[in-house]
Design an enzyme around this catalytic site. Structure first.
Site, PDB file in Angstrom:
ATOM      1  NE  ARG A  46      -2.405   0.722   3.675  1.00 44.38           N
ATOM      2  CZ  ARG A  46      -1.853   1.478   4.627  1.00 44.38           C
ATOM      3  NH1 ARG A  46      -1.637   2.768   4.408  1.00 44.38           N
ATOM      4  NH2 ARG A  46      -1.501   0.957   5.782  1.00 44.38           N
ATOM      5  CE1 TYR A  98     -16.589  10.444 -16.192  1.00 47.46           C
ATOM      6  CE2 TYR A  98     -15.265  10.816 -14.228  1.00 47.46           C
ATOM      7  CZ  TYR A  98     -16.045   9.985 -15.019  1.00 47.46           C
ATOM      8  OH  TYR A  98     -16.270   8.687 -14.614  1.00 47.46           O
ATOM      9  CG  ASP A 170      -9.075  15.199 -16.293  1.00 46.33           C
ATOM     10  OD1 ASP A 170      -8.384  14.590 -17.128  1.00 46.33           O
ATOM     11  OD2 ASP A 170     -10.040  14.682 -15.694  1.00 46.33           O
ATOM     12  CE  LYS A 195     -12.243   7.043 -19.194  1.00 46.59           C
ATOM     13  NZ  LYS A 195     -12.028   7.083 -17.748  1.00 46.59           N
TER      14      LYS A 195
END
Length: 380
Positions: A46, A98, A170, A195
């Site tokens: 982690r 978005y 972004d 993406k």
């Protein structure tokens, strides 16, 4: 080195123990310590994992940044970026963003006591008018989703720095191959690696890149504390995607421009939105701050929702799906899919109308994709 060389080599040297040319997948949750008094660089996945480190290093280099931090999804990366905020702070966001970003602003940040005001994406003056004394962060997408609006990143970064405000961009639609917001003055770059960076519709991920040491420390601490980290297999898949990013983006753009030109002349189409077309109102800005125009095309159909439904249901090669940026061509109705949970009033305010169709142009032959669109348009 050139972009494609960095994508293949930097941060991905052959494994020193085995000579493996491909970065190994360190599929482990924990790492042994030499003794009670000592620990290695890696001790718990982690906090850090060698496969993830390779991805983070490569992402930072591709964005010409100093620090890369990987996350389990694009919205997890956004949540990390907004950790610079505290109750009472104010955000100015572009209006066209978005749907997941909008939900974070309204459903998560607003109850925390962080208010968001929305500015016109294409007008720096609109952002300036929205700034308050308590404004801490400006958030934009350029190109935006789904209207493909551009923001003058240089001008907005100058405004942000003059006011002591953090600018986050972004960069998912453009990718670092076509646009580098840090070079244009932004403080933070965010990606959905799901993406174009992954590029094969087979992984969920996100990333934040910055050159600011203080911002990086905040984001890195959040990564370790919140734990929304990608697994090593996910990191490896994104790393594999990055190796072909240049080639893919060039082909996405080539086919997108071909389709945009063809659709502009079709009688069933009222508008084609693509930054690579001279008809795009910000075509010159796109040429000045981007090295390419990307693989996303948005069209408006004559006939509203019935026409949209008919088109989507008649396509054979384009798959109706809620994502983008893969090798497969995908199609979506933003108003009924990504922004479906929003009220009609809110969708209208954002100009997200039922006649809009968003195309994610894949790597199929452009003429085949054109024929698919033409046969579907003929049914309207």
């Amino acid at each position: 080195m050139h972009f494609e060389t960095i994508a293949i080599h930097d941060g991905q040297s052959p494994d020193p123990k085995t000579g493996s040319v491909s970065v190994p997948i360190f599929q482990t949750s924990t790492f042994g310590r030499p003794s009670l008094e000592e620990r290695n660089d890696y001790f718990y996945s982690r906090i850090g994992n060698p496969t993830r480190t390779a991805l983070e290093s490569t992402l930072a280099l591709l964005e010409n940044g100093k620090h890369g931090v990987a996350f389990a999804s694009g919205v997890a990366a956004m949540m990390a970026a907004v950790q610079v905020l505290k109750p009472g702070d104010h955000v100015v966001s572009g209006m066209d963003v978005y749907g997941g970003s909008y939900r974070i602003f309204e459903q998560l940040l607003r109850p925390w006591g962080v208010e968001t005001t929305y500015a016109a994406n294409e007008a720096v003056e609109s952002f300036a008018e929205c700034i308050r004394p308590e404004t801490r962060l400006i958030w934009i997408e350029s190109p935006s989703n789904p209207l493909l609006q551009l923001t003058n990143i240089r001008a907005l970064s100058n405004l942000a720095r003059e006011r002591g405000i953090i600018l986050a961009v972004d960069n998912t639609f453009a990718s670092p191959y076509f646009q580098r917001p840090l070079d244009l003055g932004a403080h933070i770059v965010v990606h959905s690696t799901t993406k174009y960076l992954g590029g094969h519709s087979d992984v969920i991920g996100g990333a934040v890149v910055t050159s600011d040491d203080e911002l990086h420390e905040t984001i890195r601490n959040y990564q370790g504390a919140a734990g929304a980290v990608p697994g090593p297999w996910d990191c490896w898949l994104v790393l594999r995607g990055l190796k072909t990013l240049k080639i893919r983006m060039e082909e996405h753009q080539k086919s997108a421009l071909h389709l945009a030109r063809a659709l502009e002349a079709h009688p069933a189409v009222s508008r084609v939105i693509y930054p690579g077309l001279p008809s795009h109102p910000q075509h010159e800005l796109a040429k000045s701050q981007m090295s390419g125009f990307g693989g996303m095309v948005t069209i408006a159909l004559k006939g509203g929702l019935p026409a949209t439904s008919k088109l989507l249901n008649s396509l054979k090669l384009f798959v109706i799906a809620d994502s983008l940026g893969g090798v497969e061509s995908l199609v979506a109705s933003p108003a009924r899919m990504t922004f479906g949970p929003l009220s009609q009033e809110e969708r209208d305010r954002r100009a997200c109308t039922d006649d809009l169709v968003r195309l994610s142009v894949g790597l199929e032959n452009a003429e085949d994709l054109e024929q698919d669109l033409l046969q579907a348009l003929a049914t309207i």
